[in-house]
Design a protein around this motif. Structure first.
Motif, PDB file in Angstrom:
ATOM      1  N   ALA A 177       0.833  -1.205   0.000  1.00 52.97           N
ATOM      2  CA  ALA A 177       0.000   0.000   0.000  1.00 52.97           C
ATOM      3  C   ALA A 177       0.868   1.257   0.000  1.00 52.97           C
ATOM      4  O   ALA A 177       0.572   2.237  -0.697  1.00 52.97           O
ATOM      5  CB  ALA A 177      -0.929  -0.011   1.213  1.00 52.97           C
ATOM      6  N   LEU A 178       1.954   1.234   0.779  1.00 47.62           N
ATOM      7  CA  LEU A 178       2.862   2.376   0.830  1.00 47.62           C
ATOM      8  C   LEU A 178       3.548   2.607  -0.510  1.00 47.62           C
ATOM      9  O   LEU A 178       3.585   3.733  -1.031  1.00 47.62           O
ATOM     10  CB  LEU A 178       3.904   2.143   1.932  1.00 47.62           C
ATOM     11  CG  LEU A 178       5.036   3.158   2.045  1.00 47.62           C
ATOM     12  CD1 LEU A 178       4.493   4.527   2.433  1.00 47.62           C
ATOM     13  CD2 LEU A 178       6.080   2.688   3.074  1.00 47.62           C
ATOM     14  N   VAL A 179       4.092   1.549  -1.084  1.00 45.57           N
ATOM     15  CA  VAL A 179       4.826   1.667  -2.345  1.00 45.57           C
ATOM     16  C   VAL A 179       3.889   2.096  -3.477  1.00 45.57           C
ATOM     17  O   VAL A 179       4.231   2.954  -4.303  1.00 45.57           O
ATOM     18  CB  VAL A 179       5.520   0.326  -2.669  1.00 45.57           C
ATOM     19  CG1 VAL A 179       6.097   0.341  -4.078  1.00 45.57           C
ATOM     20  CG2 VAL A 179       6.627   0.047  -1.653  1.00 45.57           C
ATOM     21  N   ALA A 180       2.701   1.504  -3.527  1.00 40.98           N
ATOM     22  CA  ALA A 180       1.754   1.854  -4.586  1.00 40.98           C
ATOM     23  C   ALA A 180       1.303   3.308  -4.470  1.00 40.98           C
ATOM     24  O   ALA A 180       1.118   3.996  -5.483  1.00 40.98           O
ATOM     25  CB  ALA A 180       0.546   0.920  -4.529  1.00 40.98           C
ATOM     26  N   SER A 181       1.140   3.801  -3.254  1.00 46.14           N
ATOM     27  CA  SER A 181       0.679   5.175  -3.059  1.00 46.14           C
ATOM     28  C   SER A 181       1.787   6.195  -3.286  1.00 46.14           C
ATOM     29  O   SER A 181       1.538   7.272  -3.841  1.00 46.14           O
ATOM     30  CB  SER A 181       0.116   5.337  -1.645  1.00 46.14           C
ATOM     31  OG  SER A 181      -0.955   4.451  -1.413  1.00 46.14           O
ATOM     32  N   ALA A 182       3.007   5.848  -2.854  1.00 48.05           N
ATOM     33  CA  ALA A 182       4.113   6.801  -2.972  1.00 48.05           C
ATOM     34  C   ALA A 182       4.810   6.724  -4.319  1.00 48.05           C
ATOM     35  O   ALA A 182       5.530   7.656  -4.700  1.00 48.05           O
ATOM     36  CB  ALA A 182       5.121   6.552  -1.851  1.00 48.05           C
ATOM     37  N   GLY A 183       4.654   5.608  -5.034  1.00 45.60           N
ATOM     38  CA  GLY A 183       5.285   5.473  -6.340  1.00 45.60           C
ATOM     39  C   GLY A 183       6.741   5.083  -6.296  1.00 45.60           C
ATOM     40  O   GLY A 183       7.438   5.149  -7.309  1.00 45.60           O
ATOM     41  N   THR A 184       7.239   4.659  -5.133  1.00 41.94           N
ATOM     42  CA  THR A 184       8.629   4.224  -5.014  1.00 41.94           C
ATOM     43  C   THR A 184       8.751   3.243  -3.858  1.00 41.94           C
ATOM     44  O   THR A 184       7.981   3.310  -2.894  1.00 41.94           O
ATOM     45  CB  THR A 184       9.574   5.416  -4.780  1.00 41.94           C
ATOM     46  OG1 THR A 184      10.929   4.942  -4.649  1.00 41.94           O
ATOM     47  CG2 THR A 184       9.213   6.173  -3.514  1.00 41.94           C
ATOM     48  N   SER A 185       9.717   2.339  -3.975  1.00 40.62           N
ATOM     49  CA  SER A 185      10.003   1.428  -2.870  1.00 40.62           C
ATOM     50  C   SER A 185      11.336   1.751  -2.208  1.00 40.62           C
ATOM     51  O   SER A 185      11.777   1.023  -1.319  1.00 40.62           O
ATOM     52  CB  SER A 185      10.023  -0.027  -3.370  1.00 40.62           C
ATOM     53  OG  SER A 185      11.023  -0.199  -4.365  1.00 40.62           O
ATOM     54  N   ASP A 186      11.971   2.847  -2.638  1.00 36.28           N
ATOM     55  CA  ASP A 186      13.248   3.264  -2.068  1.00 36.28           C
ATOM     56  C   ASP A 186      13.006   3.839  -0.668  1.00 36.28           C
ATOM     57  O   ASP A 186      12.301   4.848  -0.513  1.00 36.28           O
ATOM     58  CB  ASP A 186      13.910   4.312  -2.971  1.00 36.28           C
ATOM     59  CG  ASP A 186      15.342   4.610  -2.559  1.00 36.28           C
ATOM     60  OD1 ASP A 186      15.577   4.843  -1.363  1.00 36.28           O
ATOM     61  OD2 ASP A 186      16.222   4.613  -3.434  1.00 36.28           O
ATOM     62  N   LEU A 187      13.590   3.212   0.340  1.00 37.05           N
ATOM     63  CA  LEU A 187      13.353   3.654   1.715  1.00 37.05           C
ATOM     64  C   LEU A 187      13.876   5.063   1.963  1.00 37.05           C
ATOM     65  O   LEU A 187      13.322   5.796   2.783  1.00 37.05           O
ATOM     66  CB  LEU A 187      14.002   2.670   2.697  1.00 37.05           C
ATOM     67  CG  LEU A 187      13.321   1.299   2.810  1.00 37.05           C
ATOM     68  CD1 LEU A 187      14.140   0.362   3.683  1.00 37.05           C
ATOM     69  CD2 LEU A 187      11.905   1.435   3.361  1.00 37.05           C
ATOM     70  N   ARG A 188      14.932   5.457   1.263  1.00 38.82           N
ATOM     71  CA  ARG A 188      15.451   6.816   1.439  1.00 38.82           C
ATOM     72  C   ARG A 188      14.475   7.845   0.888  1.00 38.82           C
ATOM     73  O   ARG A 188      14.221   8.877   1.519  1.00 38.82           O
ATOM     74  CB  ARG A 188      16.818   6.937   0.774  1.00 38.82           C
ATOM     75  CG  ARG A 188      17.922   6.128   1.456  1.00 38.82           C
ATOM     76  CD  ARG A 188      19.136   5.990   0.578  1.00 38.82           C
ATOM     77  NE  ARG A 188      18.833   5.217  -0.633  1.00 38.82           N
ATOM     78  CZ  ARG A 188      19.718   4.921  -1.569  1.00 38.82           C
ATOM     79  NH1 ARG A 188      20.965   5.339  -1.437  1.00 38.82           N
ATOM     80  NH2 ARG A 188      19.375   4.215  -2.628  1.00 38.82           N
ATOM     81  N   GLU A 189      13.931   7.582  -0.291  1.00 40.26           N
ATOM     82  CA  GLU A 189      12.947   8.501  -0.859  1.00 40.26           C
ATOM     83  C   GLU A 189      11.676   8.542  -0.021  1.00 40.26           C
ATOM     84  O   GLU A 189      11.080   9.606   0.180  1.00 40.26           O
ATOM     85  CB  GLU A 189      12.622   8.101  -2.296  1.00 40.26           C
ATOM     86  CG  GLU A 189      13.776   8.263  -3.270  1.00 40.26           C
ATOM     87  CD  GLU A 189      13.368   7.901  -4.686  1.00 40.26           C
ATOM     88  OE1 GLU A 189      12.153   7.879  -4.959  1.00 40.26           O
ATOM     89  OE2 GLU A 189      14.257   7.641  -5.510  1.00 40.26           O
ATOM     90  N   LEU A 190      11.265   7.397   0.479  1.00 43.40           N
ATOM     91  CA  LEU A 190      10.079   7.358   1.334  1.00 43.40           C
ATOM     92  C   LEU A 190      10.292   8.164   2.611  1.00 43.40           C
ATOM     93  O   LEU A 190       9.401   8.894   3.054  1.00 43.40           O
ATOM     94  CB  LEU A 190       9.734   5.911   1.672  1.00 43.40           C
ATOM     95  CG  LEU A 190       9.198   5.057   0.519  1.00 43.40           C
ATOM     96  CD1 LEU A 190       9.177   3.586   0.910  1.00 43.40           C
ATOM     97  CD2 LEU A 190       7.798   5.514   0.119  1.00 43.40           C
ATOM     98  N   ALA A 191      11.480   8.053   3.197  1.00 42.31           N
ATOM     99  CA  ALA A 191      11.777   8.795   4.417  1.00 42.31           C
ATOM    100  C   ALA A 191      11.970  10.284   4.149  1.00 42.31           C
ATOM    101  O   ALA A 191      11.721  11.119   5.031  1.00 42.31           O
ATOM    102  CB  ALA A 191      13.025   8.229   5.086  1.00 42.31           C
ATOM    103  N   ASP A 192      12.392  10.639   2.935  1.00 38.74           N
ATOM    104  CA  ASP A 192      12.618  12.052   2.588  1.00 38.74           C
ATOM    105  C   ASP A 192      11.333  12.807   2.280  1.00 38.74           C
ATOM    106  O   ASP A 192      11.377  14.019   2.040  1.00 38.74           O
ATOM    107  CB  ASP A 192      13.566  12.149   1.388  1.00 38.74           C
ATOM    108  CG  ASP A 192      15.006  11.802   1.759  1.00 38.74           C
ATOM    109  OD1 ASP A 192      15.319  11.832   2.966  1.00 38.74           O
ATOM    110  OD2 ASP A 192      15.795  11.484   0.851  1.00 38.74           O
TER     111      ASP A 192
END
Length: 492
Positions: A177-192
């Motif tokens: 759900a997180l990856v699909a909504s944010a458009g990335t699975s990169d933990l650094r990009e998600l945290a940024d």
């Protein structure tokens, strides 16, 4: 970085497949080489901070991405050191249930999965590494566990699989759900900020799924009931890995996923998480006051101590995050020390029943007695030992939580945690009275308890030294985690 992950995985996989028929001496030597090489590579990784980032599944935008920062480095080093110590302990005890090579290979595979979990920079890779640990750990519990009660061993293995599988399913749904909504699975990009850009409702849903899934592994009350049977049944090396490494995967996952990627959603559920952590502290302490099985008692104390980690994370401040990270490492070292010690005592006594009256350990086995007192003192949070800093900082963080947390709830949790620390002192002194003080000295030597010598003494000595070092010099570990904690933890 690639070698750090490949060496223990390759050696462990070879031992459980092509090398499973090796005689015990050669199996020990092979596993020792793999564990020592992994430790050398872990130290090199901590010093040079290498990384690898390659396309793996381009169609899904999943990358083979691994690296370290101030949060991952202490856990990588802890895992590598524990890997060496559990393999060294095989010179003291290789349990029955299968070939020695398979046992040692499973130890290395658990280490490899943990190292991959702590270094993964892709959310999907994190999940895969997290799951890699499941099968070898189940083998250690169900095949190499306590031979005295096959039904209990089977039940413990089934509970471990069932709880972990359910938790992993929830976590996977949350990650997707997180990856699909944010458009990335990169933990650094998600945290940024990619994760924080999600709508509030989606953040809350993702935070709930991720936190529930990871809470099983921590474990957080009331999702903890798989842990005491697993610890009671597992061989000594399995209990050490379970407490010192596997539980840390759950708390590390909380930091990397809900805390860092969906901060607003995590803030919304943090009061409930804090209350659950404190209930675990109090429940674990109360159970330890009456528990008769010494190994099971140490398992319940782990539930209590991980409650401090959860409480500190829920506080939502930089201080809370550093408290959680420090308590995580401290519990890993202290629990490893106690499980090696209790496993040795159980092997000598034939059981770990505290109701059985035995001669004073301080008289019959002074080295084991000294290590027991050191471990119990660290468990009760004595200043100057590893357990003190994480617990006192966790209570302080709860007393002064982030502005978006309900202060009344967290102050009440801080008071409850302080009461839990007093319970820890009570059950630690109970164990010391029953085991260290014991019955009357045994001048006739009719019931001797052989003292620790050789490899066992070396393993216990190394862990006891780490307990003292972390207590006397907390600064280096806090300094390593400071920058990453400031980036994630928000206002101090």
């Amino acid at each position: 970085m690639s070698l750090l992950l490949a060496v223990p995985a390759a050696v462990g996989l070879w031992l459980v497949t092509a090398g499973r028929a090796l005689p015990v001496g050669r199996a020990r030597a092979t596993a020792a080489v793999g564990a020592v090489l992994a430790l050398v590579l872990a130290v090199a990784t901590a010093l040079t901070a290498p990384s690898v980032d390659r396309p793996w599944l381009p169609e899904l935008d999943v990358r083979f991405s691994f690296g370290v920062d101030g949060i991952a480095v202490p856990l990588v080093l802890l895992t590598a050191v524990i890997g060496v110590l559990v393999v060294a302990h095989a010179w003291v005890d290789v349990p029955e249930g299968g070939t020695p090579a398979t046992f040692l290979g499973c130890l290395l595979l658990v280490e490899a999965g943990a190292l991959a979990t702590f270094t993964a920079r892709d959310a999907v890779m994190f999940f895969l590494a997290f799951e890699l640990v499941l099968v070898p750990m189940w083998v250690l519990i169900s095949r190499y566990g306590d031979r005295h009660d096959p039904r209990a061993r089977t039940d413990a293995g089934h509970r471990f699989i069932l709880y972990t599988a359910v938790g992993s399913t929830l976590m996977l749904v949350g990650i997707l759900a997180l990856v699909a909504s944010a458009g990335t699975s990169d933990l650094r990009e998600l945290a940024d900020g990619a994760g924080a850009a999600l709508p509030p409702g989606r953040q809350l849903l993702v935070a709930i799924l991720l936190t529930l899934g990871l809470a099983v592994k921590v474990p957080v009350f009331p999702l903890h009931t798989w842990l005491p049977p697993a610890h009671t049944t597992a061989p000594t090396a399995g209990s050490v890995l379970l407490a010192a490494v596997l539980l840390k995967m759950g708390t590390y996952g909380l930091v990397r996923l809900p805390v860092a990627t969906v901060p607003d959603g995590f803030a919304a559920i943090s009061p409930a998480l804090a209350v659950a952590g404190v209930v675990g502290i109090l429940w674990g302490g109360l159970v330890c006051l009456v528990e008769r099985d010494l190994k099971r008692l140490i398992a319940y104390s782990s539930v209590a101590h991980m409650g401090f980690v959860v409480l500190a994370l829920a506080a939502g401040t930089e201080t809370g995050l550093q408290a959680a990270l420090f308590a995580n490492i401290a519990h890993g070292v202290v629990s490893a020390l106690l499980f090696v010690l209790v496993g040795g005592l159980k092997q000598r006594w034939g059981s770990a029943d505290l109701a059985v009256v035995r001669p004073a350990l301080r008289e019959t086995s002074p080295r084991l007695g000294f290590v027991l007192v050191t471990g119990l003192a660290a468990t009760l949070g004595l200043p100057g030992l590893a357990g003190f800093w994480g617990e006192v900082l966790a209570v302080y963080a709860a007393w002064d939580p982030a502005p978006d947390r309900p202060r009344v709830v967290f102050v009440a949790c801080a008071v409850g945690a302080a009461i839990g620390a007093a319970l820890a002192a009570a059950y630690a002194l109970r164990v010391a009275r029953l085991v260290w003080v014991g019955d009357e000295p045994d001048p006739e030597g009719e019931n001797p308890t052989p003292d620790a010598v050789g490899v066992e003494a070396g393993v216990l000595g190394a862990l006891a030294a780490a307990v003292v070092l972390l207590g006397v010099l907390p600064g280096p570990l806090l300094a390593v985690t400071a920058a990453a904690s400031a980036a994630i933890g928000g206002a101090p």
